[in-house]
Design a protein around this motif. Structure first.
Motif, mmCIF file in Angstrom:
data_model
loop_
_atom_site.group_PDB
_atom_site.id
_atom_site.type_symbol
_atom_site.label_atom_id
_atom_site.label_comp_id
_atom_site.label_asym_id
_atom_site.label_seq_id
_atom_site.Cartn_x
_atom_site.Cartn_y
_atom_site.Cartn_z
ATOM 1 N N ILE A 21 28.399 -10.701 -21.302
ATOM 2 C CA ILE A 21 29.401 -11.539 -22.078
ATOM 3 C C ILE A 21 30.048 -10.455 -22.947
ATOM 4 C CG2 ILE A 21 30.175 -13.442 -23.528
ATOM 5 C CD1 ILE A 21 27.290 -14.428 -23.063
ATOM 6 N N ALA A 29 32.089 -17.641 -26.865
ATOM 7 C CA ALA A 29 30.846 -17.438 -26.513
ATOM 8 C C ALA A 29 29.798 -18.153 -27.434
ATOM 9 C CB ALA A 29 30.553 -15.822 -26.607
ATOM 10 N N LYS A 32 30.329 -22.251 -26.601
ATOM 11 C CA LYS A 32 30.257 -22.617 -25.445
ATOM 12 C C LYS A 32 29.225 -21.930 -24.406
ATOM 13 C CE LYS A 32 32.976 -26.474 -25.647
ATOM 14 N NZ LYS A 32 32.732 -27.670 -25.370
ATOM 15 N N ILE A 33 29.485 -20.772 -24.364
ATOM 16 C CA ILE A 33 28.827 -19.840 -23.304
ATOM 17 C C ILE A 33 27.341 -19.825 -23.758
ATOM 18 C CG2 ILE A 33 28.641 -17.711 -22.089
ATOM 19 C CD1 ILE A 33 31.661 -17.361 -22.595
ATOM 20 N N TYR A 123 31.588 -11.696 -17.784
ATOM 21 C CA TYR A 123 32.445 -12.850 -18.429
ATOM 22 C C TYR A 123 33.275 -12.057 -19.534
ATOM 23 C CZ TYR A 123 33.446 -17.600 -19.694
ATOM 24 O OH TYR A 123 34.245 -18.914 -19.762
ATOM 25 N N SER A 125 35.525 -12.684 -22.061
ATOM 26 C CA SER A 125 35.739 -13.862 -23.100
ATOM 27 C C SER A 125 36.341 -12.940 -24.252
ATOM 28 C CB SER A 125 34.484 -14.340 -23.665
ATOM 29 O OG SER A 125 34.699 -15.281 -24.714
ATOM 30 N N GLU A 153 39.344 -15.644 -18.377
ATOM 31 C CA GLU A 153 39.629 -16.939 -19.173
ATOM 32 C C GLU A 153 41.147 -16.858 -19.254
ATOM 33 O OE1 GLU A 153 38.676 -19.498 -21.015
ATOM 34 O OE2 GLU A 153 36.386 -19.573 -20.734
ATOM 35 N N HIS A 184 38.482 -24.802 -17.621
ATOM 36 C CA HIS A 184 37.123 -25.628 -17.801
ATOM 37 C C HIS A 184 37.235 -27.160 -17.669
ATOM 38 C CE1 HIS A 184 39.297 -26.326 -21.622
ATOM 39 N NE2 HIS A 184 38.683 -27.556 -21.526
ATOM 40 N N TYR A 419 31.289 -25.645 -19.146
ATOM 41 C CA TYR A 419 31.209 -24.370 -18.879
ATOM 42 C C TYR A 419 29.826 -24.080 -18.326
ATOM 43 C CZ TYR A 419 35.406 -22.749 -21.431
ATOM 44 O OH TYR A 419 36.535 -22.496 -21.917
ATOM 45 N N ILE A 423 29.629 -21.681 -15.026
ATOM 46 C CA ILE A 423 28.963 -20.389 -14.993
ATOM 47 C C ILE A 423 27.889 -20.610 -13.943
ATOM 48 C CG2 ILE A 423 27.480 -18.786 -16.355
ATOM 49 C CD1 ILE A 423 28.893 -19.766 -18.885
#
Length: 490
Positions: A21, A29, A32-33, A123, A125, A153, A184, A419, A423
């Motif tokens: 990430i 992050a 959500k992640i 990812y 982000s 994103e 999303h 999410y 993912i």
């Protein structure tokens, strides 16, 4: 356990993976992640040798990053899921690398952690300006293997030219099959159920056309203002921030032809056809607005820190899809900040019967299929029945209501966040719910002339009261067609 509950609770583990990430200390992050990954761990979907590697400019140790993750999980995950042993197991899978892509530091440390023999996912982000540097660095440093996947994103460009440039930059380092442009909204349970309702039930698909559907409304309403995002939002506005991506994807899922199979490219091919069939939007088909101060909050101009801003916080459009299926059926889209209630829904309104056999025609109301995205995800079909009691055949409209949380049992109440689902799709290598590069460019090709038109005319948004349904002219957009917006309510 009922069949419905078993359907919800069934979890299919994914292959071992390393998920890196970039921007791991940032808001997305943390909100959500990481919480989403923990919930997937609790559900048993993450294999025992899956690992998550945070990377950001902050000079943290892995232990400090784990402590940060512990705090964000405590803040953003249901306490009922925060089993102490599971949390410790999840945190043990986390590592961290201090990496500054612009300074070129930290790549060697990252390379030492990423395994070449598992699924590799990266990812992004971070701000889009860093996408190219990250993509180049992953290849130049020999970190990304031939099957690696990158997640990017939004915003994916701010116009057609910038989207094309960004696509070209990523394509220089990764194949299209490796690029996952995340939206999303497509990960929401109800959005995916829209496809199931259409294509898994003979009941609806034969009626899904201009012969039977009068019009479609898509609403995404928010009660909050732009707040701390004022400076960013003022450079984009509602059209760029919501319509060009989220709402465009919803429109595509409603209007597209049945794909030959539920396959990533088959689905995205049909969505692309819809975007390319969108007619240009005329001046009389658009209403823009800015919220005023009220309800204890400042107005848009104050939130944006720009007293002369002509950026819209609200937009409503009448859109037509130029093909045989939808000839003459308008799609009405609206989205805005500081509105009456927080709600996202798609409402498909069917035409009236060609002939009524009942004397009480005054009681007739349209059949409406409502797909609610938030809050209280579910599907509602409004039908006409006889009003109970003596005294003749009096008609009344009633809803056939399916709230997912209720219909699917107690376990269905805690459905995976968008999410989480997306993912896990990245790890599986399933791109069905991700935008393809030509989709993004086609959406911008339709959006750019709208923006250019109001800039050339010097159009300014209309003010509207905070806590209202938007500008008065948005009501007229529907009234001129003999229709009405659905009430904005939770």
């Amino acid at each position: 356990m009922t069949t419905e509950q078993n359907m919800v609770s069934r979890v299919i583990p994914v292959d071992p993976f390393d998920l890196v990430i970039f921007g791991a200390t940032g808001d997305l992050a943390q909100r959500k992640i990481l919480p989403g990954l923990f919930r997937r761990h609790v559900a048993g979907q993450m294999p025992t040798d899956a690992r998550v590697i945070g990377a950001a400019r902050s000079d943290l140790s892995s232990a400090e990053f784990r402590a940060m993750a512990r705090e964000t999980i405590a803040a953003h995950v249901d306490p009922a899921l925060q089993d102490a042993a599971l949390l410790e197991d999840f945190l043990s899978r986390l590592d961290y690398v201090a990496l500054d892509v612009q300074a070129g530091t930290g790549w060697e440390a990252l390379r030492s952690l990423v395994r070449p023999d598992v699924v590799q996912a990266f990812y992004f982000s971070v701000a889009p300006v860093l996408f190219g540097d990250l993509a180049e660095g992953l290849q130049a440093q020999g970190i990304a293997g031939p099957g690696a996947r990158i997640v990017v994103e939004k915003p994916f460009g701010r116009d057609l030219a910038s989207a094309q440039a960004l696509n070209a930059t990523l394509a220089a380092h990764f194949e299209e099959s490796q690029i996952y442009r995340i939206d999303h909204y497509l990960g929401k349970e109800t959005v995916q159920n829209l496809m199931a309702v259409r294509f898994a039930n003979i009941l609806f698909e034969p009626l899904w056309n201009a012969q039977y559907i009068d019009h479609v409304q898509i609403t995404v309403a928010e009660t909050v203002g732009v707040g701390g995002r004022g400076a960013y939002y003022d450079r984009s506005g509602a059209l760029r921030d919501m319509v060009q991506n989220h709402m465009m994807q919803l429109l595509c899922l409603i209007a597209m032809e049945p794909p030959w199979h539920f396959d990533p490219d088959a689905v995205r091919d049909e969505k692309l056809k819809v975007i390319r069939a969108l007619q240009p939007v005329g001046r009389g088909d658009i209403v823009r607005g800015q919220y005023l101060a009220g309800g204890g909050g400042p107005g848009y101009l104050e939130d944006a820190g720009n007293p002369s801003s002509d950026t819209e916080s609200y937009i409503a459009l009448r859109v037509h899809v130029a093909n045989w299926r939808w000839k003459g059926t308008p799609f009405y889209l609206r989205t805005g900040k500081r509105l009456r209630a927080r709600t996202s829904e798609i409402a498909i309104t069917f035409k009236e019967p060609p002939h009524s056999i009942f004397d009480d025609a005054r009681g007739w109301r349209e059949n409406v299929l409502v797909i609610r995205l938030q809050p209280n995800e579910g599907i509602n079909l409004k039908v006409m029945i006889k009003e109970p009691g003596p005294g003749g055949m009096r008609l009344v409209q009633v809803p056939l209501d399916m709230s997912f949380a209720t219909a699917l049992g107690a376990e269905g109440a805690d459905m995976p966040d968008a999410y989480e689902r997306l993912i896990m799709d990245v790890i599986r290598g399933n791109q069905t719910l991700f935008m393809r590069g030509d989709e993004v460019e086609a959406a911008w090709a339709w959006t750019d002339p709208i923006i250019a038109g109001w800039q050339a005319r010097g159009d300014r948004p209309q003010p509207y009261d905070a806590g209202s349904s938007g500008p008065e002219d948005a009501l007229m957009l529907m009234h001129r067609d003999g229709r009405r917006w659905r009430e904005i309510r939770e």
